[in-house]
Design a protein around this motif. Structure first.
Motif, PDB file in Angstrom:
ATOM      1  N   VAL A  75       0.857  -1.180   0.000  1.00  0.00           N
ATOM      2  CA  VAL A  75       0.000   0.000   0.000  1.00  0.00           C
ATOM      3  C   VAL A  75       0.898   1.237   0.000  1.00  0.00           C
ATOM      4  N   LYS A  76       0.616   2.150  -0.913  1.00  0.00           N
ATOM      5  CA  LYS A  76       1.389   3.394  -0.962  1.00  0.00           C
ATOM      6  C   LYS A  76       0.916   4.323   0.141  1.00  0.00           C
ATOM      7  N   PRO A  77       1.858   4.973   0.811  1.00  0.00           N
ATOM      8  CA  PRO A  77       1.445   5.996   1.774  1.00  0.00           C
ATOM      9  C   PRO A  77       0.804   7.174   1.042  1.00  0.00           C
ATOM     10  N   HIS A  78      -0.038   7.926   1.726  1.00  0.00           N
ATOM     11  CA  HIS A  78      -0.735   9.067   1.126  1.00  0.00           C
ATOM     12  C   HIS A  78       0.247  10.157   0.660  1.00  0.00           C
ATOM     13  N   VAL A  79       1.391  10.278   1.344  1.00  0.00           N
ATOM     14  CA  VAL A  79       2.396  11.272   0.949  1.00  0.00           C
ATOM     15  C   VAL A  79       2.878  10.992  -0.468  1.00  0.00           C
ATOM     16  N   ILE A  80       3.148   9.729  -0.762  1.00  0.00           N
ATOM     17  CA  ILE A  80       3.648   9.347  -2.087  1.00  0.00           C
ATOM     18  C   ILE A  80       2.563   9.553  -3.140  1.00  0.00           C
ATOM     19  N   GLU A  81       1.328   9.219  -2.823  1.00  0.00           N
ATOM     20  CA  GLU A  81       0.232   9.404  -3.782  1.00  0.00           C
ATOM     21  C   GLU A  81       0.056  10.885  -4.122  1.00  0.00           C
ATOM     22  N   ASP A  82       0.079  11.753  -3.111  1.00  0.00           N
ATOM     23  CA  ASP A  82      -0.062  13.191  -3.364  1.00  0.00           C
ATOM     24  C   ASP A  82       1.116  13.734  -4.180  1.00  0.00           C
ATOM     25  N   TYR A  83       2.315  13.270  -3.840  1.00  0.00           N
ATOM     26  CA  TYR A  83       3.481  13.724  -4.599  1.00  0.00           C
ATOM     27  C   TYR A  83       3.354  13.327  -6.068  1.00  0.00           C
ATOM     28  N   ASN A  84       2.973  12.086  -6.326  1.00  0.00           N
ATOM     29  CA  ASN A  84       2.858  11.612  -7.706  1.00  0.00           C
ATOM     30  C   ASN A  84       1.762  12.344  -8.479  1.00  0.00           C
ATOM     31  N   THR A  85       0.675  12.733  -7.825  1.00  0.00           N
ATOM     32  CA  THR A  85      -0.391  13.438  -8.542  1.00  0.00           C
ATOM     33  C   THR A  85      -0.005  14.883  -8.862  1.00  0.00           C
ATOM     34  N   HIS A  86       0.825  15.510  -8.017  1.00  0.00           N
ATOM     35  CA  HIS A  86       1.166  16.914  -8.219  1.00  0.00           C
ATOM     36  C   HIS A  86       2.585  17.149  -8.734  1.00  0.00           C
ATOM     37  N   MET A  87       3.346  16.094  -8.968  1.00  0.00           N
ATOM     38  CA  MET A  87       4.725  16.284  -9.397  1.00  0.00           C
ATOM     39  C   MET A  87       4.839  16.684 -10.863  1.00  0.00           C
ATOM     40  N   GLY A  88       3.761  16.618 -11.605  1.00  0.00           N
ATOM     41  CA  GLY A  88       3.805  16.969 -13.027  1.00  0.00           C
ATOM     42  C   GLY A  88       4.264  18.392 -13.257  1.00  0.00           C
ATOM     43  N   TYR A  89       3.897  19.308 -12.365  1.00  0.00           N
ATOM     44  CA  TYR A  89       4.303  20.701 -12.523  1.00  0.00           C
ATOM     45  C   TYR A  89       5.813  20.854 -12.342  1.00  0.00           C
ATOM     46  N   VAL A  90       6.364  20.123 -11.397  1.00  0.00           N
ATOM     47  CA  VAL A  90       7.807  20.182 -11.167  1.00  0.00           C
ATOM     48  C   VAL A  90       8.538  19.593 -12.370  1.00  0.00           C
ATOM     49  N   ASP A  91       8.068  18.462 -12.862  1.00  0.00           N
ATOM     50  CA  ASP A  91       8.702  17.842 -14.026  1.00  0.00           C
ATOM     51  C   ASP A  91       8.621  18.743 -15.253  1.00  0.00           C
ATOM     52  N   LYS A  92       7.471  19.359 -15.467  1.00  0.00           N
ATOM     53  CA  LYS A  92       7.318  20.243 -16.617  1.00  0.00           C
ATOM     54  C   LYS A  92       8.250  21.439 -16.500  1.00  0.00           C
ATOM     55  N   SER A  93       8.359  21.990 -15.308  1.00  0.00           N
ATOM     56  CA  SER A  93       9.253  23.115 -15.081  1.00  0.00           C
ATOM     57  C   SER A  93      10.705  22.703 -15.334  1.00  0.00           C
TER      58      SER A  93
END
Length: 176
Positions: A18-36
Motif C-alpha cells: 500500500v502506498k502511503p498518502h504522501v507518495i500518492e499526493d506527490y505523484n499526482t502533483h509532481m507533473g508541474y515540477v517535471d514540466k518546469s
C-alpha cells in the motif's frame, strides 16, 4: 500536511503493498515540477563546471528566465520559449551597449589597448597606404629634430614618412 504512517505492515489484506498518502499526493502533483524542469533544461545556459557556485548561478538564472517567460504567457504573450530567450538576450546586449555610451557618444571607462589605438590605417577603405616616389623628408623624424630623407610617403596624406616605424606612428599618433 500528512500524518506520519502507522508503524507496521504496509500491505493490504491480499498482500499487495500500500502506498502511503504522501507518495500518492506527490505523484499526482509532481507533473508541474517535471514540466518546469523540462522547460528549464530545454534551453540551458549552464556549462559543465565543477564549481558548485557557478552551477547554482546558471540554474537560478535559467529558472528566473523561465519564470519571466511564464509571466509573459499569463499576460497574453504569444512568443515561444525559444523566441522569448532570443529577444531577452538581444535586449540585454542592446541595453548594455546603450548604458556604456554616454550622451556625447564616447564610450565610458578605459578602452582596451587595441581599441584605444585604432588608427586610420585600419579603417576600411581609408586609402592610407605607403607609396614610393620622389625624395621626401620624413615628417615624424622632423618632429624629433632629425633630418631623414625617404622615398616613401602616404598616398592619401601626401606626407613623407619612413616606412618602418614612422608610417604607423604618424597614423596612430603614438610616441611622436
Amino acid at each position: 500536511m500528512h500524518t506520519p504512517p502507522v508503524e507496521g505492515n504496509f500491505c493490504d489484506e491480499s498482500g499487495r503493498a500500500v502506498k502511503p498518502h504522501v507518495i500518492e499526493d506527490y505523484n499526482t502533483h509532481m507533473g508541474y515540477v517535471d514540466k518546469s524542469d523540462r522547460m528549464v533544461n530545454s534551453y540551458r545556459i549552464a556549462r559543465r563546471t565543477w564549481k558548485w557556485t557557478k552551477r547554482l548561478f546558471f540554474h537560478l538564472t535559467d529558472t528566473t528566465i523561465l519564470n519571466a517567460f511564464l509571466l509573459h504567457k499569463t499576460c497574453g504573450g504569444k512568443m515561444t520559449h525559444r523566441r522569448f530567450r532570443e529577444v531577452l538576450v538581444h535586449n540585454l546586449i542592446t541595453e548594455s551597449h546603450e548604458q556604456n555610451v554616454t550622451a556625447s557618444g564616447i564610450s565610458r571607462g578605459r578602452l582596451s589597448p587595441c581599441v584605444s589605438q585604432i588608427s586610420r590605417l585600419e579603417v576600411k577603405h581609408s586609402q592610407h597606404w605607403p607609396s614610393k616616389g620622389k625624395q621626401h623628408c620624413c615628417r615624424v623624424c622632423e618632429l624629433k629634430n632629425k633630418r631623414v630623407s625617404t622615398l616613401y610617403f602616404c598616398a592619401k596624406c601626401d606626407v613623407g614618412l619612413c616606412i618602418v616605424d614612422c608610417f604607423e606612428r604618424w597614423h596612430t599618433r603614438v610616441n611622436m
